[in-house]
Design an enzyme around this catalytic site. Structure first.
Site, PDB file in Angstrom:
ATOM      1  N   ASN A 210       0.857  -1.196   0.000  1.00  0.00           N
ATOM      2  CA  ASN A 210       0.000   0.000   0.000  1.00  0.00           C
ATOM      3  C   ASN A 210       0.891   1.242   0.000  1.00  0.00           C
ATOM      4  O   ASN A 210       2.117   1.131   0.022  1.00  0.00           O
ATOM      5  CB  ASN A 210      -0.964  -0.021   1.197  1.00  0.00           C
ATOM      6  CG  ASN A 210      -0.234  -0.055   2.514  1.00  0.00           C
ATOM      7  OD1 ASN A 210       0.467   0.882   2.861  1.00  0.00           O
ATOM      8  ND2 ASN A 210      -0.368  -1.148   3.244  1.00  0.00           N
ATOM      9  N   ASP A 278      -4.577  -6.008   5.063  1.00  0.00           N
ATOM     10  CA  ASP A 278      -5.653  -6.776   5.696  1.00  0.00           C
ATOM     11  C   ASP A 278      -5.632  -8.242   5.263  1.00  0.00           C
ATOM     12  O   ASP A 278      -6.052  -9.108   6.007  1.00  0.00           O
ATOM     13  CB  ASP A 278      -7.012  -6.152   5.353  1.00  0.00           C
ATOM     14  CG  ASP A 278      -7.186  -4.818   6.061  1.00  0.00           C
ATOM     15  OD1 ASP A 278      -6.791  -4.734   7.239  1.00  0.00           O
ATOM     16  OD2 ASP A 278      -7.688  -3.860   5.442  1.00  0.00           O
ATOM     17  N   LYS A 288       8.776 -18.039  -9.035  1.00  0.00           N
ATOM     18  CA  LYS A 288       8.118 -16.969  -9.779  1.00  0.00           C
ATOM     19  C   LYS A 288       7.017 -17.544 -10.676  1.00  0.00           C
ATOM     20  O   LYS A 288       7.255 -18.510 -11.408  1.00  0.00           O
ATOM     21  CB  LYS A 288       9.156 -16.226 -10.623  1.00  0.00           C
ATOM     22  CG  LYS A 288       8.546 -15.023 -11.310  1.00  0.00           C
ATOM     23  CD  LYS A 288       9.538 -14.308 -12.203  1.00  0.00           C
ATOM     24  CE  LYS A 288       8.786 -13.248 -12.996  1.00  0.00           C
ATOM     25  NZ  LYS A 288       9.548 -12.764 -14.122  1.00  0.00           N
ATOM     26  N   PRO A 306      -3.517 -11.372  10.661  1.00  0.00           N
ATOM     27  CA  PRO A 306      -3.869 -11.102  12.065  1.00  0.00           C
ATOM     28  C   PRO A 306      -3.996  -9.593  12.263  1.00  0.00           C
ATOM     29  O   PRO A 306      -3.297  -8.824  11.605  1.00  0.00           O
ATOM     30  CB  PRO A 306      -2.666 -11.647  12.841  1.00  0.00           C
ATOM     31  CG  PRO A 306      -1.542 -11.670  11.860  1.00  0.00           C
ATOM     32  CD  PRO A 306      -2.158 -11.897  10.507  1.00  0.00           C
ATOM     33  N   ASP A 307      -4.897  -9.173  13.137  1.00  0.00           N
ATOM     34  CA  ASP A 307      -4.990  -7.753  13.472  1.00  0.00           C
ATOM     35  C   ASP A 307      -4.039  -7.502  14.644  1.00  0.00           C
ATOM     36  O   ASP A 307      -4.278  -7.947  15.770  1.00  0.00           O
ATOM     37  CB  ASP A 307      -6.432  -7.371  13.830  1.00  0.00           C
ATOM     38  CG  ASP A 307      -6.578  -5.852  13.894  1.00  0.00           C
ATOM     39  OD1 ASP A 307      -5.780  -5.211  14.610  1.00  0.00           O
ATOM     40  OD2 ASP A 307      -7.458  -5.319  13.214  1.00  0.00           O
ATOM     41  N   ILE A 308      -2.959  -6.807  14.361  1.00  0.00           N
ATOM     42  CA  ILE A 308      -1.892  -6.644  15.356  1.00  0.00           C
ATOM     43  C   ILE A 308      -2.380  -5.761  16.501  1.00  0.00           C
ATOM     44  O   ILE A 308      -2.205  -6.093  17.687  1.00  0.00           O
ATOM     45  CB  ILE A 308      -0.642  -6.047  14.673  1.00  0.00           C
ATOM     46  CG1 ILE A 308      -0.192  -7.005  13.565  1.00  0.00           C
ATOM     47  CG2 ILE A 308       0.477  -5.819  15.678  1.00  0.00           C
ATOM     48  CD1 ILE A 308       0.705  -6.396  12.532  1.00  0.00           C
ATOM     49  N   LYS A 340     -13.798   1.470  15.467  1.00  0.00           N
ATOM     50  CA  LYS A 340     -12.484   0.814  15.553  1.00  0.00           C
ATOM     51  C   LYS A 340     -11.945   0.863  16.987  1.00  0.00           C
ATOM     52  O   LYS A 340     -11.363  -0.100  17.478  1.00  0.00           O
ATOM     53  CB  LYS A 340     -11.517   1.546  14.612  1.00  0.00           C
ATOM     54  CG  LYS A 340     -10.568   0.639  13.908  1.00  0.00           C
ATOM     55  CD  LYS A 340      -9.963   1.314  12.704  1.00  0.00           C
ATOM     56  CE  LYS A 340     -10.871   1.182  11.490  1.00  0.00           C
ATOM     57  NZ  LYS A 340     -10.275   1.732  10.282  1.00  0.00           N
ATOM     58  N   LYS A 344     -11.410  -2.755  18.619  1.00  0.00           N
ATOM     59  CA  LYS A 344     -10.023  -3.213  18.779  1.00  0.00           C
ATOM     60  C   LYS A 344      -9.501  -2.980  20.190  1.00  0.00           C
ATOM     61  O   LYS A 344      -8.335  -3.207  20.476  1.00  0.00           O
ATOM     62  CB  LYS A 344      -9.132  -2.510  17.760  1.00  0.00           C
ATOM     63  CG  LYS A 344      -9.574  -2.761  16.309  1.00  0.00           C
ATOM     64  CD  LYS A 344      -8.472  -2.419  15.351  1.00  0.00           C
ATOM     65  CE  LYS A 344      -8.946  -2.564  13.913  1.00  0.00           C
ATOM     66  NZ  LYS A 344      -7.829  -2.778  12.988  1.00  0.00           N
TER      67      LYS A 344
HETATM   68  O1  C5P Z   1      -8.851  -1.987  10.450  1.00  0.00           O
HETATM   69  P1  C5P Z   1      -7.897  -0.932  10.053  1.00  0.00           P
HETATM   70  O2  C5P Z   1      -6.779  -1.434   9.204  1.00  0.00           O
HETATM   71  O3  C5P Z   1      -8.505   0.305   9.470  1.00  0.00           O
HETATM   72  O4  C5P Z   1      -7.271  -0.468  11.460  1.00  0.00           O
HETATM   73  C1  C5P Z   1      -6.297   0.516  11.552  1.00  0.00           C
HETATM   74  C2  C5P Z   1      -5.500   0.342  12.805  1.00  0.00           C
HETATM   75  O5  C5P Z   1      -5.282  -1.022  13.101  1.00  0.00           O
HETATM   76  C3  C5P Z   1      -4.122   0.929  12.647  1.00  0.00           C
HETATM   77  O6  C5P Z   1      -3.697   1.363  13.933  1.00  0.00           O
HETATM   78  C4  C5P Z   1      -3.309  -0.250  12.161  1.00  0.00           C
HETATM   79  O7  C5P Z   1      -1.932  -0.093  12.479  1.00  0.00           O
HETATM   80  C5  C5P Z   1      -3.933  -1.380  12.947  1.00  0.00           C
HETATM   81  N1  C5P Z   1      -3.913  -2.671  12.257  1.00  0.00           N
HETATM   82  C6  C5P Z   1      -3.128  -3.684  12.735  1.00  0.00           C
HETATM   83  N2  C5P Z   1      -3.147  -4.909  12.119  1.00  0.00           N
HETATM   84  C7  C5P Z   1      -3.931  -5.126  11.048  1.00  0.00           C
HETATM   85  C8  C5P Z   1      -4.747  -4.092  10.553  1.00  0.00           C
HETATM   86  C9  C5P Z   1      -4.714  -2.883  11.160  1.00  0.00           C
HETATM   87  O8  C5P Z   1      -2.403  -3.481  13.702  1.00  0.00           O
HETATM   88  N3  C5P Z   1      -3.914  -6.300  10.480  1.00  0.00           N
END
Ligand code: C5P
Length: 400
Positions: A210, A278, A288, A306-308, A340, A344
């Site tokens: 991105n 995501d 390749k 994973p959502d960190i 969010k 979160k």
């Molecule tokens: O869900 P979204 O990506 O919009 O959430 C944004 C927040 O979540 C940011 O602080 C981003 O660093 C964190 N994030 C994360 N791991 C992910 C997706 C988002 O830590 N996989």
């Protein structure tokens, strides 16, 4: 107190008290402080560049338009080269220039260009000090965060008596020590910061990424370190320079970022500024992927990363005391950011509109909305460094 390793830029302006600058330089050097001097035209009527140079053991700068000085050390570089800028003695004239924002000689230009704290030690006749113009200038300077030491009261060189005498060099030294050696508000705290994009491989040469530049996250890491925090910066691939005094852990994928964050715990503060992908490719090709003439393009099967932020912010003994997430949105900013924050389990969300028209993603400015349990706070559009400094200051306040 030792000033070992600290750097002071000392501006000596005009006045009979300029001779006391020599003693100040001696005291600063004795305390281990490096001193570079700028001498104004007025100052040079009272002390010579040679005296300042001999005591500071450093080149003395006098001229804004000197070709040699500018090629060795430009005035902008000079203004940023120290930890503190001290004006001693500070004449009524230089204080007025500072208040008005004039830049018509080297000293005033350096004072206008500096991003460092400034301490002034005024010295002038009692009536000049008491004049409404000087009073107003001092109010303006104090409102801008300029620190002041003195002046003292006493007999003056002009045979008058009152306030206007330059503070004695030991008192100026003490004021410098108080500014440079004050305990930093985040000393002893560990801050974890994520920054930049992640790269999710498709095959050994291709990846999903991105537009995140890492500028905001890196600036936050630097700002937290400047307030004394020990900072671990977990960074995706970026081209911005590494912030000084920060431990950097470089990763590429979201999975690696999560592992690096978990390895960095415990932390008192966690700021998740990274733009984490995501999704990743469910099974990246080991070799390749080849085009075959006339063949169909490959279909990529994606799987969630994973959502960190959510993982680290989940309640538990390892949860950092203050967790800050980001919300980069292109529409319904407030609603998405508030959602969010709850979903979160973040304490704060820094929300910004990253629609291409804002120029925020990859740009050097940011316009944020800080969302806390108390509500939303819109901030003006500021340089990303300034946003970072303000976020770090708010974090220090919250942990105080
Ligand atoms: O869900 P979204 O990506 O919009 O959430 C944004 C927040 O979540 C940011 O602080 C981003 O660093 C964190 N994030 C994360 N791991 C992910 C997706 C988002 O830590 N996989």
């Amino acid at each position: 107190m030792s000033l070992s390793g600290k750097r002071v830029l000392l501006i000596v302006s005009g006045g009979i008290a300029a001779f006391k600058a020599l003693e100040l330089i001696r005291l600063l050097r004795k305390s281990g402080c490096a001193v570079t001097c700028v001498l104004t035209r007025g100052g040079a009527q009272f002390v010579t560049p040679l005296s300042l140079q001999a005591l500071s053991e450093h080149k003395v700068y006098t001229d804004l338009f000197s070709l040699t000085d500018e090629s060795e050390m430009g005035h902008i570089q000079l203004s940023r080269s120290a930890d503190l800028v001290v004006v001693a003695p500070a004449s009524a004239d230089i204080l007025a220039k500072m208040a008005a924002g004039l830049a018509d000689d080297l000293a005033s230009t350096v004072l206008l260009a500096t991003d460092k704290r400034v301490l002034v030690a005024p010295a002038m006749n009692v009536r000049m000090w008491g004049h409404a113009a000087t009073r107003a200038n001092m109010v303006t300077l104090a409102a801008r965060g300029v620190s002041v030491v003195g002046p003292d009261e006493g007999a003056m060189a002009c045979n008058e008596f009152g306030a206007g005498r330059l503070s004695e060099p030991p008192a100026i030294l003490a004021a410098i020590e108080a500014l440079l050696c004050a305990p930093k508000p985040l000393a002893g705290k560990h801050a974890l910061v994520t920054s930049g994009p992640t790269h999710e491989p498709i095959d050994p040469v291709r990846y999903i990424a991105n537009r995140s530049s890492g500028k905001q996250g890196h600036a936050i890491a630097a700002a937290l370190a400047a307030l004394g925090a020990r900072v671990t910066l977990v960074s995706g691939p970026v081209s911005v320079p590494d912030p000084a005094g920060v431990k950097i852990v470089r990763i590429e994928t979201a999975a690696e970022m999560l592992a690096a964050c978990q390895a960095a715990l415990p932390a008192d503060i966690a700021v998740f500024a990274a733009a984490v992908a995501d999704w990743r490719v469910a099974s990246a090709a080991q070799q390749k992927m080849k085009k075959t003439p006339g063949g169909a393009p490959p279909a990529l099967e994606l799987t969630p990363n994973p959502d960190i932020l959510a993982t680290i912010a989940a309640a538990g003994p390892a949860r950092p005391g203050l967790v800050v997430g980001f919300a980069a949105e292109t529409h319904d900013l407030i609603a998405h950011a508030q959602d969010k924050r709850r979903r979160k389990n973040a304490d704060w969300i820094v929300a910004n509109d990253v629609s291409p028209a804002t120029g925020i993603m990859g740009g050097s400015e940011n316009e944020i909305l800080l969302i806390t349990a108390a509500g939303e706070e819109p901030w003006p559009r500021l340089a990303k460094d300034e946003v970072a400094a303000r976020i770090a200051a708010r974090i220090a306040e919250a942990l105080a």
